[in-house]
Design an enzyme around this catalytic site. Structure first.
Site, PDB file in Angstrom:
ATOM      1  N   GLU A  19      26.123  51.169  -1.221  1.00 44.67           N
ATOM      2  CA  GLU A  19      25.875  51.981  -2.245  1.00 44.67           C
ATOM      3  C   GLU A  19      26.700  52.777  -2.671  1.00 44.67           C
ATOM      4  O   GLU A  19      27.809  52.740  -2.720  1.00 44.67           O
ATOM      5  CB  GLU A  19      24.345  52.386  -2.173  1.00 44.67           C
ATOM      6  CG  GLU A  19      23.235  51.729  -1.815  1.00 44.67           C
ATOM      7  CD  GLU A  19      22.011  52.009  -1.978  1.00 44.67           C
ATOM      8  OE1 GLU A  19      21.346  51.804  -0.820  1.00 44.67           O
ATOM      9  OE2 GLU A  19      21.153  52.690  -2.732  1.00 44.67           O
ATOM     10  N   ASP A  56      12.707  50.930  -6.643  1.00 48.87           N
ATOM     11  CA  ASP A  56      13.600  51.007  -5.573  1.00 48.87           C
ATOM     12  C   ASP A  56      13.363  52.351  -4.960  1.00 48.87           C
ATOM     13  O   ASP A  56      12.346  53.297  -5.417  1.00 48.87           O
ATOM     14  CB  ASP A  56      14.934  51.333  -6.362  1.00 48.87           C
ATOM     15  CG  ASP A  56      16.217  50.630  -5.600  1.00 48.87           C
ATOM     16  OD1 ASP A  56      17.236  50.368  -5.713  1.00 48.87           O
ATOM     17  OD2 ASP A  56      15.955  51.034  -4.057  1.00 48.87           O
TER      18      ASP A  56
HETATM   19  C1  GLC Z   1      18.131  51.016  -1.577  1.00 49.79           C
HETATM   20  C2  GLC Z   1      18.819  50.041  -2.502  1.00 49.79           C
HETATM   21  C3  GLC Z   1      17.854  48.544  -2.723  1.00 49.79           C
HETATM   22  C4  GLC Z   1      17.119  48.597  -1.417  1.00 49.79           C
HETATM   23  C5  GLC Z   1      16.175  49.708  -1.002  1.00 49.79           C
HETATM   24  C6  GLC Z   1      15.507  49.531   0.143  1.00 49.79           C
HETATM   25  O1  GLC Z   1      18.339  52.247  -2.436  1.00 49.79           O
HETATM   26  O2  GLC Z   1      19.201  50.445  -3.988  1.00 49.79           O
HETATM   27  O3  GLC Z   1      18.828  47.583  -2.964  1.00 49.79           O
HETATM   28  O4  GLC Z   1      16.456  47.344  -1.448  1.00 49.79           O
HETATM   29  O5  GLC Z   1      16.811  50.817  -1.308  1.00 49.79           O
HETATM   30  O6  GLC Z   1      16.114  49.880   1.169  1.00 49.79           O
END
Ligand code: GLC
Length: 600
Positions: free
Chosen positions: A496, A299
């Protein structure tokens, strides 16, 4: 790709599965990858394992200099002008530069197209997953993912970080709406349909779009108080290995069996160990036991959260089974990442065999999806973005996601009503009805893209004689002799951890708006825009009708289809609704306001 037993029947199945993969067989892919890897330098291998957000590139020539494997657009990472042609030009510009590298290995470009191609202005914005869960319609979810891939591919992009396979239990988690359901078995069915829809879409360019099952594993099952800011997100999931395997693995196994090409590691911890650093999870369970043969992406700066310094984060995560790192470039510089990764291999902290395994996985995905065949994309498909065909699919999804939970003979509303009051913060607010992950990371308020608000939909539905009066707070209605009001209340957009909350009460402004109308003698049909069940138990008795519309996206007229009876509501709760929403999905039955699966 599952290994097939060599019976004639299986060979035929294998061929039919492969015909979705540009007709190249796994053995041919293996040959091509083995040839490539033998000619690659360690620098080029390290470059393939590096993913950068395009905003943080020092210079575009770094793409060819370092043979960078992947770029992403994180939420809001737009070209200078946010419109489809500019996205395609940006993609082709980066890809053209990457192809100047010595071995001309194309980059794979990823984006969070999680409810449509939602970063792109004018793209179709589908309901967020919590609403799709309420449709309980796998065929529809397949069509939505397929349409999304067609819009994603039209801008050149190769990969969506979707579907999210979380099965959220604590509604205080800001990412509850990204889950189809609190029930892992429903997530399994809808997640499989989504993976197939994304990856089988026949795109105009002929390139496939790669899906990404996320976040592995236990993202929606963390203990309250163990997350960021003492709340939920990125917290600790406590399960013994048997519980984990029984409860949370089947939905990922279904995605793997549906040939998902990438899986994203989760920020949370499992029994105190960060998923990004867990070899037991990412290698022993995911790759060996479950047979996942795509690649694991971290991530956003996910490896940075592993205890220790950045170099030890790199060593721990790559040895655990991370194949590509979403460095991002916003935190640690990507050149520092590449330097430390190379150093770790040269000093023996990371075996070269681990690097070769990671790079082979990455190259296989790129070959399977046609990236080597035609990396650059013509602009002959941009018209599919936000097309009527796709918006019709989205409108159907909105209709089927509406869950009517109370109706004291207030809907269907007559299209010939003398007057209808439409009130509430969410009545004429496209940004609010789309929620997070829309145009920008955190979404936005008002006219953030092209779509139809709830109010627009109502105005389009009623007869010419009907007087539709809009009043955001239900105050200035003195000279109106209406009797019925539709009041749209709910949550402002969040994404988030910005959505983590310890309290799920409705906003006072929303309660006041409803009371203003009740005090004037109106019958009220309350519509809740939200990413989760909220505390309505002490209010709902005052309402004449109530429906959860979740985060419906750009096609707000799908709500009117239900309000005026053009379609019967079929939506059913994919999350149980407790009297105290903070009690979440595991609330006792006696503490539930509405059961899982309920809907009028
Ligand atoms: C974010 C998320 C993830 C996403 C990634 C790219 O923090 O946790 O779901 O795909 O970063 O944006």
């Amino acid at each position: 790709m599952k290994k097939y037993i060599v019976f004639l029947g299986f060979l035929i199945i294998n061929f039919s599965c492969n015909n979705d993969r540009n007709m190249i067989s796994e053995s041919e892919i293996d040959k091509k990858v083995d040839k490539l890897i033998q000619s690659m330098t360690l620098d080029e291998k390290v470059g393939q394992m590096t993913q950068i957000d395009q905003r943080f590139l020092d210079t575009i020539t770094d793409l060819s200099t370092y043979s960078i494997g992947s770029l992403l657009s994180g939420g809001g990472s737009h070209p200078k002008v946010n419109e489809p042609q500019a996205w395609l030009d940006m993609y082709n510009g980066y890809q053209s530069e990457t192809l100047k590298s010595r071995l001309q290995i194309p980059l794979i470009y990823g984006i969070d197209a999680v409810h449509g191609h939602n970063n792109v202005y004018g793209a179709t914005i589908f309901p967020q997953n919590i609403g799709l869960g309420a449709t309980n319609n796998p065929e529809l979810i397949f069509k939505i993912s397929e349409a999304t891939s067609i819009e994603v591919a039209a801008t050149g992009i190769d990969w969506t970080f979707s579907p999210c396979l979380s099965s959220p239990e604590d509604y205080r988690w800001g990412r509850t709406y990204e889950g189809f359901s609190s029930d892992p078995s429903l997530v399994e069915i809808l997640g499989e349909a989504s993976v197939k829809g994304y990856q089988s879409a026949q795109t105009n360019s002929g390139k496939k779009v790669v899906a990404c099952a996320k976040h592995f594993i236990g993202d929606g099952n963390t203990e309250f108080g163990t997350g960021m800011n003492g709340l939920v997100d990125r917290g600790n999931t406590i399960l013994n290995v048997d519980e984990l395997k029984e409860k949370l693995l089947p939905k990922y196994q279904a995605a793997i069996d549906a040939d998902v090409q990438t899986i994203m590691a989760s920020y949370n911890s499992w029994n105190g160990v960060k998923c990004h650093g867990s070899k037991e999870l990412l290698t022993d369970i995911l790759k060996i036991e479950m047979g996942f043969d795509g690649f694991v992406i971290s991530d956003w700066q996910g490896i940075d959260e592993i205890p220790g310094d950045y170099k030890s984060d790199i060593i721990t995560s790559i040895n655990a089974g991370i194949d590509m790192v979403m460095v991002s470039g916003q935190g640690q510089p990507y050149k520092k990442f590449m330097r430390l990764l190379k150093e770790s291999v040269e000093e023996g902290s990371i075996p070269l065999a681990r690097i070769d395994d990671a790079v082979k996985r990455i190259l296989k995905v790129k070959i399977r999806n046609g990236l080597f065949d035609n990396p650059l994309v013509e602009n002959d498909a941009l018209k599919v973005i936000g097309s009527d065909t796709h918006r019709d699919i989205a409108r159907q999804a909105v209709r089927e996601s509406v869950v009517v939970l109370k109706n004291d003979d207030i809907i269907p509303i007559s299209k010939d009503s003398k007057s209808i009051v439409v009130a509430g913060r969410g009545a004429d607010n496209l940004g609010m009805q789309c929620g997070g992950w829309t145009i920008n990371w955190q979404g936005g308020q008002g006219d953030i893209t092209i779509g139809t608000t709830i109010l627009d939909g109502i105005k389009k539905s009623v007869s010419a004689e009907t007087n539709v009066i809009y009043s955001e707070d239900g105050q200035d209605l003195n000279d109106v002799d209406g009797e019925l009001a539709v009041v749209v209340i709910g949550e402002d957009p969040y994404t988030e951890f910005f959505g983590d909350k310890d309290n799920l009460d409705l906003l006072n402004d929303d309660i006041n708006t409803i009371n203003n109308l009740k005090n004037k003698g109106y019958k009220v049909m309350v519509l809740l825009i939200s990413g989760r069940p909220m505390n309505i138990a002490e209010h709902i008795d005052d309402w004449d009708g109530f429906a959860a519309i979740w985060l419906p996206g750009s096609e707000g007229d799908g709500v009117s289809d239900i309000l005026f009876g053009d379609f019967q509501s079929t939506g059913k709760l994919s999350y149980p609704w407790p009297i105290k929403a903070e009690h979440g999905a595991n609330a006792d039955d006696k503490d539930l306001l509405f059961n899982f699966g309920y809907g009028l």
